[in-house]
Design a protein around this motif. Structure first.
Motif, PDB file in Angstrom:
ATOM      1  N   ALA A  83      -0.187  14.334  11.185  1.00  0.00           N
ATOM      2  CA  ALA A  83      -1.286  13.773  10.385  1.00  0.00           C
ATOM      3  C   ALA A  83      -1.241  12.251  10.420  1.00  0.00           C
ATOM      4  N   GLY A  84      -0.045  11.696  10.328  1.00  0.00           N
ATOM      5  CA  GLY A  84       0.091  10.239  10.383  1.00  0.00           C
ATOM      6  C   GLY A  84      -0.393   9.666  11.698  1.00  0.00           C
ATOM      7  N   VAL A  85      -0.025  10.324  12.791  1.00  0.00           N
ATOM      8  CA  VAL A  85      -0.500   9.881  14.108  1.00  0.00           C
ATOM      9  C   VAL A  85      -2.020  10.002  14.176  1.00  0.00           C
ATOM     10  N   GLY A  86      -2.571  11.055  13.585  1.00  0.00           N
ATOM     11  CA  GLY A  86      -4.023  11.213  13.524  1.00  0.00           C
ATOM     12  C   GLY A  86      -4.684  10.071  12.768  1.00  0.00           C
ATOM     13  N   HIS A  87      -4.040   9.625  11.687  1.00  0.00           N
ATOM     14  CA  HIS A  87      -4.565   8.479  10.930  1.00  0.00           C
ATOM     15  C   HIS A  87      -4.642   7.230  11.812  1.00  0.00           C
ATOM     16  N   LEU A  88      -3.704   7.117  12.721  1.00  0.00           N
ATOM     17  CA  LEU A  88      -3.602   5.918  13.548  1.00  0.00           C
ATOM     18  C   LEU A  88      -4.425   5.999  14.833  1.00  0.00           C
ATOM     19  N   THR A  89      -4.914   7.189  15.161  1.00  0.00           N
ATOM     20  CA  THR A  89      -5.581   7.359  16.459  1.00  0.00           C
ATOM     21  C   THR A  89      -6.908   8.103  16.312  1.00  0.00           C
ATOM     22  N   THR A  90      -6.973   9.292  16.850  1.00  0.00           N
ATOM     23  CA  THR A  90      -8.229  10.021  17.031  1.00  0.00           C
ATOM     24  C   THR A  90      -8.936  10.451  15.749  1.00  0.00           C
ATOM     25  N   ARG A 105      -8.924   8.789  12.857  1.00  0.00           N
ATOM     26  CA  ARG A 105      -9.033   7.624  11.967  1.00  0.00           C
ATOM     27  C   ARG A 105     -10.366   7.563  11.232  1.00  0.00           C
ATOM     28  N   ARG A 106     -11.459   7.759  11.947  1.00  0.00           N
ATOM     29  CA  ARG A 106     -12.787   7.709  11.315  1.00  0.00           C
ATOM     30  C   ARG A 106     -12.923   8.774  10.237  1.00  0.00           C
ATOM     31  N   GLY A 107     -12.460   9.987  10.523  1.00  0.00           N
ATOM     32  CA  GLY A 107     -12.547  11.073   9.559  1.00  0.00           C
ATOM     33  C   GLY A 107     -11.753  10.788   8.294  1.00  0.00           C
ATOM     34  N   PHE A 108     -10.617  10.138   8.427  1.00  0.00           N
ATOM     35  CA  PHE A 108      -9.830   9.796   7.251  1.00  0.00           C
ATOM     36  C   PHE A 108     -10.475   8.659   6.457  1.00  0.00           C
ATOM     37  N   ARG A 109     -11.150   7.735   7.133  1.00  0.00           N
ATOM     38  CA  ARG A 109     -11.852   6.646   6.409  1.00  0.00           C
ATOM     39  C   ARG A 109     -12.909   7.217   5.476  1.00  0.00           C
ATOM     40  N   ILE A 110     -13.538   8.309   5.881  1.00  0.00           N
ATOM     41  CA  ILE A 110     -14.578   8.952   5.062  1.00  0.00           C
ATOM     42  C   ILE A 110     -14.010   9.391   3.717  1.00  0.00           C
ATOM     43  N   ALA A 111     -12.740   9.763   3.694  1.00  0.00           N
ATOM     44  CA  ALA A 111     -12.127  10.285   2.468  1.00  0.00           C
ATOM     45  C   ALA A 111     -11.626   9.193   1.529  1.00  0.00           C
ATOM     46  N   VAL A 112     -11.675   7.942   1.955  1.00  0.00           N
ATOM     47  CA  VAL A 112     -11.192   6.859   1.083  1.00  0.00           C
ATOM     48  C   VAL A 112     -12.279   6.506   0.073  1.00  0.00           C
ATOM     49  N   PRO A 113     -11.979   6.665  -1.209  1.00  0.00           N
ATOM     50  CA  PRO A 113     -12.987   6.336  -2.230  1.00  0.00           C
ATOM     51  C   PRO A 113     -13.311   4.837  -2.235  1.00  0.00           C
ATOM     52  N   ASP A 114     -14.540   4.525  -2.543  1.00  0.00           N
ATOM     53  CA  ASP A 114     -14.951   3.120  -2.602  1.00  0.00           C
ATOM     54  C   ASP A 114     -14.123   2.337  -3.616  1.00  0.00           C
ATOM     55  N   TRP A 115     -13.776   2.979  -4.737  1.00  0.00           N
ATOM     56  CA  TRP A 115     -13.013   2.279  -5.768  1.00  0.00           C
ATOM     57  C   TRP A 115     -11.622   1.896  -5.261  1.00  0.00           C
ATOM     58  N   ALA A 116     -11.079   2.637  -4.296  1.00  0.00           N
ATOM     59  CA  ALA A 116      -9.744   2.329  -3.772  1.00  0.00           C
ATOM     60  C   ALA A 116      -9.729   0.992  -3.044  1.00  0.00           C
ATOM     61  N   THR A 117     -10.817   0.675  -2.346  1.00  0.00           N
ATOM     62  CA  THR A 117     -10.868  -0.613  -1.643  1.00  0.00           C
ATOM     63  C   THR A 117     -10.927  -1.770  -2.642  1.00  0.00           C
ATOM     64  N   ARG A 118     -11.631  -1.557  -3.735  1.00  0.00           N
ATOM     65  CA  ARG A 118     -11.696  -2.602  -4.772  1.00  0.00           C
ATOM     66  C   ARG A 118     -10.341  -2.753  -5.468  1.00  0.00           C
ATOM     67  N   THR A 151      -7.768  -0.245   6.688  1.00  0.00           N
ATOM     68  CA  THR A 151      -6.394  -0.639   6.378  1.00  0.00           C
ATOM     69  C   THR A 151      -5.702   0.435   5.545  1.00  0.00           C
ATOM     70  N   ILE A 152      -6.401   0.999   4.584  1.00  0.00           N
ATOM     71  CA  ILE A 152      -5.828   2.065   3.763  1.00  0.00           C
ATOM     72  C   ILE A 152      -5.452   3.257   4.638  1.00  0.00           C
ATOM     73  N   VAL A 153      -6.320   3.612   5.569  1.00  0.00           N
ATOM     74  CA  VAL A 153      -6.034   4.731   6.476  1.00  0.00           C
ATOM     75  C   VAL A 153      -4.832   4.414   7.356  1.00  0.00           C
ATOM     76  N   LEU A 154      -4.780   3.225   7.893  1.00  0.00           N
ATOM     77  CA  LEU A 154      -3.661   2.852   8.759  1.00  0.00           C
ATOM     78  C   LEU A 154      -2.338   2.856   7.997  1.00  0.00           C
ATOM     79  N   VAL A 155      -2.324   2.261   6.822  1.00  0.00           N
ATOM     80  CA  VAL A 155      -1.090   2.216   6.032  1.00  0.00           C
ATOM     81  C   VAL A 155      -0.664   3.625   5.628  1.00  0.00           C
ATOM     82  N   SER A 156      -1.611   4.449   5.197  1.00  0.00           N
ATOM     83  CA  SER A 156      -1.237   5.811   4.811  1.00  0.00           C
ATOM     84  C   SER A 156      -0.723   6.595   6.020  1.00  0.00           C
ATOM     85  N   GLY A 157      -1.264   6.321   7.200  1.00  0.00           N
ATOM     86  CA  GLY A 157      -0.763   6.976   8.407  1.00  0.00           C
ATOM     87  C   GLY A 157       0.669   6.576   8.716  1.00  0.00           C
TER      88      GLY A 157
END
Length: 131
Positions: free
Chosen positions: A16-23, A25-38, A46-52
């Motif tokens: 899953a971590g490798v998936g966050h960093l590669t293929t 990545r876009r799908g995991f960005r969809i799951a990041v809530p807008d409030w998390a970026t704030r 960046t949140i997806v990459l760090v979590s990966g």
């Protein structure tokens, strides 16, 4: 049985971590809530990459640090709790990602999270106290 559970969970985390960093990545960005970026003052990518990176590190640690498996199992469980709001957000928003392309699948995914938490705690418990 517990050793198989540890190795399986470690492999799942690394994959899953490798998936966050590669293929995936876009799908995991969809799951990041807008409030998390704030809250974190960063962007979704960046949140997806760090979590990966965290997932890969937790998976490797679970497999390679036998004396720390109890603590690592708890850290993995905490990680699964921490990312649950992303699963909830994705279900609420109705946004699709690979494998989560229907409301029913997104809803069912919510119930997988407690299973993952329990899996991490149980798989790490055999090494409690450095045994």
């Amino acid at each position: 049985m517990r050793a198989l559970a540890r190795w399986s969970l470690a492999a799942l985390l690394v994959a899953a971590g490798v998936g966050h960093l590669t293929t995936l990545r876009r799908g995991f960005r969809i799951a990041v809530p807008d409030w998390a970026t704030r809250l974190l003052r960063t962007d979704k990518d960046t949140i997806v990459l760090v979590s990966g990176v965290v997932e890969v590190m937790l998976g490797l640690a679970f497999a390679l640090l036998p004396r720390e498996r109890w603590r690592i199992g708890l850290a993995i469980a905490a990680f699964f709790v921490a990312v649950f709001p992303g699963n909830l957000y994705q279900w609420q928003q109705g946004t699709s990602a690979p494998g989560l392309d229907t409301d029913a699948r997104r809803f069912a995914r919510l119930f997988l999270q407690p299973v993952l938490v329990a899996w991490a705690v149980w798989a790490g418990a055999g090494a409690r106290g450095g045994r």
